[in-house]
Design an enzyme around this catalytic site. Structure first.
Site, PDB file in Angstrom:
ATOM      1  N   ASN A 101      35.331  38.187  82.123  1.00 37.94           N
ATOM      2  CA  ASN A 101      35.569  36.808  82.543  1.00 37.94           C
ATOM      3  C   ASN A 101      35.547  36.712  84.070  1.00 37.94           C
ATOM      4  OD1 ASN A 101      38.021  38.264  82.316  1.00 37.94           O
ATOM      5  ND2 ASN A 101      39.237  36.423  82.148  1.00 37.94           N
ATOM      6  N   GLU A 126      32.604  36.643  77.049  1.00 35.83           N
ATOM      7  CA  GLU A 126      31.501  36.605  76.075  1.00 35.83           C
ATOM      8  C   GLU A 126      30.275  35.939  76.694  1.00 35.83           C
ATOM      9  OE1 GLU A 126      34.612  35.685  75.714  1.00 35.83           O
ATOM     10  OE2 GLU A 126      35.370  36.043  73.704  1.00 35.83           O
ATOM     11  N   CYS A 182      37.221  32.265  72.234  1.00 32.21           N
ATOM     12  CA  CYS A 182      37.552  30.834  72.239  1.00 32.21           C
ATOM     13  C   CYS A 182      36.494  30.073  71.436  1.00 32.21           C
ATOM     14  CB  CYS A 182      37.632  30.310  73.675  1.00 32.21           C
ATOM     15  SG  CYS A 182      36.021  30.039  74.437  1.00 32.21           S
ATOM     16  N   GLU A 211      36.656  34.052  86.888  1.00 33.35           N
ATOM     17  CA  GLU A 211      37.379  32.812  87.173  1.00 33.35           C
ATOM     18  C   GLU A 211      36.989  32.257  88.535  1.00 33.35           C
ATOM     19  OE1 GLU A 211      41.535  33.706  86.438  1.00 33.35           O
ATOM     20  OE2 GLU A 211      41.158  33.812  84.269  1.00 33.35           O
TER      21      GLU A 211
HETATM   22  N1  THU Z   1      38.793  34.146  78.090  1.00 36.17           N
HETATM   23  C1  THU Z   1      37.654  34.855  77.802  1.00 36.17           C
HETATM   24  O1  THU Z   1      37.062  35.501  78.697  1.00 36.17           O
HETATM   25  N2  THU Z   1      37.192  34.849  76.527  1.00 36.17           N
HETATM   26  C2  THU Z   1      37.789  34.170  75.507  1.00 36.17           C
HETATM   27  O2  THU Z   1      37.213  34.038  74.442  1.00 36.17           O
HETATM   28  C3  THU Z   1      39.128  33.616  75.692  1.00 36.17           C
HETATM   29  C4  THU Z   1      39.510  33.349  77.103  1.00 36.17           C
HETATM   30  C5  THU Z   1      39.268  34.148  79.473  1.00 36.17           C
HETATM   31  C6  THU Z   1      39.025  32.849  80.192  1.00 36.17           C
HETATM   32  C7  THU Z   1      40.090  32.899  81.279  1.00 36.17           C
HETATM   33  O3  THU Z   1      39.545  33.600  82.393  1.00 36.17           O
HETATM   34  C8  THU Z   1      41.199  33.740  80.674  1.00 36.17           C
HETATM   35  O4  THU Z   1      40.655  34.354  79.517  1.00 36.17           O
HETATM   36  C9  THU Z   1      42.417  32.929  80.279  1.00 36.17           C
HETATM   37  O5  THU Z   1      42.064  31.854  79.501  1.00 36.17           O
END
Ligand code: THU
Length: 134
Positions: free
Chosen positions: A44, A57, A88, A46
């Site tokens: 991820n 993903e 998610c 941010e």
């Molecule tokens: N996150 C993911 O990378 N994948 C998911 O399927 C769920 C959430 C990340 C997004 C964000 O950077 C952190 O988790 C908290 O929501």
């Protein structure tokens, strides 16, 4: 010889450590097995403008497509802070673009017992690319 699941989970755990998650402190790593057998990973990413965050993903899918692969045969998602981090809703749809309902999805954390599910269990009645051909 490590099995498919272990190899994918380890790849996801390794890339998770490279996540850029200074706002949530919730690093996530994803690893996708392509139809040709190669593994594609992503973490991820941010952003100070929070809504611009990219999930692990989505990062892995971008790496996979950039490598020339368009079919996923297995998925692993690893998060540090929870034993099982289910993708998610948006990422379930992103995965369904490249994977079928029987595709195994392994959710795990280093040192914990992984959970095996499938994309079809995570996203029943998916809206798939074929719908646009009807
Ligand atoms: N996150 C993911 O990378 N994948 C998911 O399927 C769920 C959430 C990340 C997004 C964000 O950077 C952190 O988790 C908290 O929501």
């Amino acid at each position: 010889m490590r099995d498919d699941r272990t190899e994918l989970l380890e790849a996801a755990a390794t890339v998770m450590r490279r996540a850029h998650a200074p706002y949530s402190n919730f690093p996530v790593g994803a690893a996708l097995r392509g139809a040709d057998g190669a593994i594609h990973v992503g973490a991820n990413v941010e952003n100070a403008s929070y809504s611009e965050t990219q999930c692990a993903e989505a990062s892995a899918i971008g790496a996979m497509v950039a490598a020339g692969e368009t079919r996923i045969t297995a998925v692993a998602v690893v998060a540090e802070r929870v034993e099982h981090c289910p993708p998610c809703g948006g990422c379930r749809q992103r995965l369904a673009e490249f994977a079928g309902p029987d595709t195994p999805v392994y959710l795990g954390r280093p040192g914990a017992e992984p959970l095996r599910t499938t994309l079809g269990e995570l996203l029943p009645l998916a809206f798939e690319p074929e719908a646009l051909e009807s």
